[in-house]
Design a protein around this motif. Sequence first.
Motif, mmCIF file in Angstrom:
data_model
loop_
_atom_site.group_PDB
_atom_site.id
_atom_site.type_symbol
_atom_site.label_atom_id
_atom_site.label_comp_id
_atom_site.label_asym_id
_atom_site.label_seq_id
_atom_site.Cartn_x
_atom_site.Cartn_y
_atom_site.Cartn_z
ATOM 1 N N THR A 17 -67.068 -16.115 123.664
ATOM 2 C CA THR A 17 -67.663 -14.958 122.995
ATOM 3 C C THR A 17 -66.822 -14.635 121.751
ATOM 4 N N SER A 74 -66.493 -12.959 117.596
ATOM 5 C CA SER A 74 -67.252 -13.070 116.339
ATOM 6 C C SER A 74 -67.335 -14.515 115.851
ATOM 7 N N THR A 75 -66.328 -15.328 116.138
ATOM 8 C CA THR A 75 -66.293 -16.682 115.572
ATOM 9 C C THR A 75 -67.526 -17.531 115.915
ATOM 10 N N ASP A 134 -64.654 -16.274 129.856
ATOM 11 C CA ASP A 134 -64.027 -15.049 130.355
ATOM 12 C C ASP A 134 -65.010 -13.887 130.452
ATOM 13 N N GLY A 162 -62.614 -20.038 120.553
ATOM 14 C CA GLY A 162 -62.125 -19.339 119.364
ATOM 15 C C GLY A 162 -60.613 -19.289 119.503
ATOM 16 N N HIS A 179 -53.891 -16.950 120.982
ATOM 17 C CA HIS A 179 -54.461 -16.984 122.347
ATOM 18 C C HIS A 179 -55.771 -17.782 122.386
ATOM 19 N N ALA A 217 -59.193 -18.000 125.099
ATOM 20 C CA ALA A 217 -59.772 -17.150 126.146
ATOM 21 C C ALA A 217 -58.877 -15.899 126.252
ATOM 22 N N LYS A 269 -56.646 -15.922 110.728
ATOM 23 C CA LYS A 269 -56.388 -16.977 111.712
ATOM 24 C C LYS A 269 -55.443 -18.052 111.171
HETATM 25 C C1 F6R Z 1 -63.722 -15.046 123.751
HETATM 26 C C2 F6R Z 1 -62.341 -15.463 123.816
HETATM 27 C C3 F6R Z 1 -61.309 -15.053 122.812
HETATM 28 C C4 F6R Z 1 -61.777 -15.222 121.378
HETATM 29 C C5 F6R Z 1 -60.652 -14.861 120.401
HETATM 30 C C6 F6R Z 1 -61.136 -14.840 118.969
HETATM 31 O O1 F6R Z 1 -64.466 -15.547 124.852
HETATM 32 O O2 F6R Z 1 -62.064 -16.139 124.727
HETATM 33 O O3 F6R Z 1 -60.156 -15.815 123.016
HETATM 34 O O4 F6R Z 1 -62.183 -16.531 121.157
HETATM 35 O O5 F6R Z 1 -60.127 -13.595 120.706
HETATM 36 O O6 F6R Z 1 -62.017 -13.785 118.807
HETATM 37 P P1 F6R Z 1 -62.911 -13.646 117.493
HETATM 38 O O7 F6R Z 1 -63.794 -14.823 117.457
HETATM 39 O O8 F6R Z 1 -63.668 -12.359 117.683
HETATM 40 O O9 F6R Z 1 -61.954 -13.616 116.363
#
Ligand code: F6R
Length: 260
Positions: free
Chosen positions: A36, A38-39, A67, A143, A149, A151, A213
């Motif tokens: 999940t 935004s990415t 998750d 992501g 991190h 998940a 990132k």
């Molecule tokens: C989501 C997840 C998180 C996101 C990470 C990046 O299932 O496991 O690790 O991938 O926090 O989040 P965004 O994409 O919103 O920058």
Amino acid sequence: MLVVVHEDYDAMSKKGAEIIASRIRRKPNLVLGLATGSTPLGLYKELIKLHKNEGLDFSKVTTFNLDEYVGLPPEHDQSYHFFMWENLFKHINIERSHVHVPQGMYGDLKISSFETDPKIQQFCSWYEDEMLRYGGLDIQVLGIGGNGHIAFNEPGSSLGSRTRIKTLTEKTVKDNARFFKTVNDVPRYAITMGIGTIMEAKELLLLANGDGKADAVKAAVEGPITAMCPASALQLHRKAIILTDKKAAGKLSAEFVTYG
Ligand code: F6R
């Protein structure tokens, strides 16, 4: 590890969708790990387009999400169940019974017993077994957090960890407060696949975009393999692809980069 840098977010998302689509065409009953955040939103939009315009068929695909928050019902608009149905599942022809998102609700279980109650541990073992029953994850979408991190495996998580309940860090709780009415409404716990679980996927596809990132991508690709940057574990994977936009790749040394 292959790092492919794209002009922008849209190009990165398109490439991600092409990769997933090619795996589904090759193996219609693909076991697909999803994330999940935004990415992957652009990637999901592209997959929906491929389904609607080119008939990409999800009817035999099985999915497992990384998750879910503990304590949020699936219909809560901040639950990852809700996110996945809104942003992908309701737009494609996936069978409801083929969708797996970790269970967030455990009856009237009190927050004080989340970490010790056998129900949650039993669920986590079941989730791992279920992935194996389907033959394991063929490809896992990831992501990356600004701190490296993957998940809900925050820095310091064991590189061999399995699906389990994790306490969210104060920083994550504060960061997520913008999605809830008050900070007190933010869940304190989540169930997450472990780094060891993720590493068993046959293929990994990590997406990263934006300046925020760039440090995490550099640490993951060029840094030492360390629990302090969970994504650095991908260096040990035999088939890990990292797709970025130019900004997220902004700090990488030239020798690590291919342009898409
Ligand atoms: C989501 C997840 C998180 C996101 C990470 C990046 O299932 O496991 O690790 O991938 O926090 O989040 P965004 O994409 O919103 O920058």
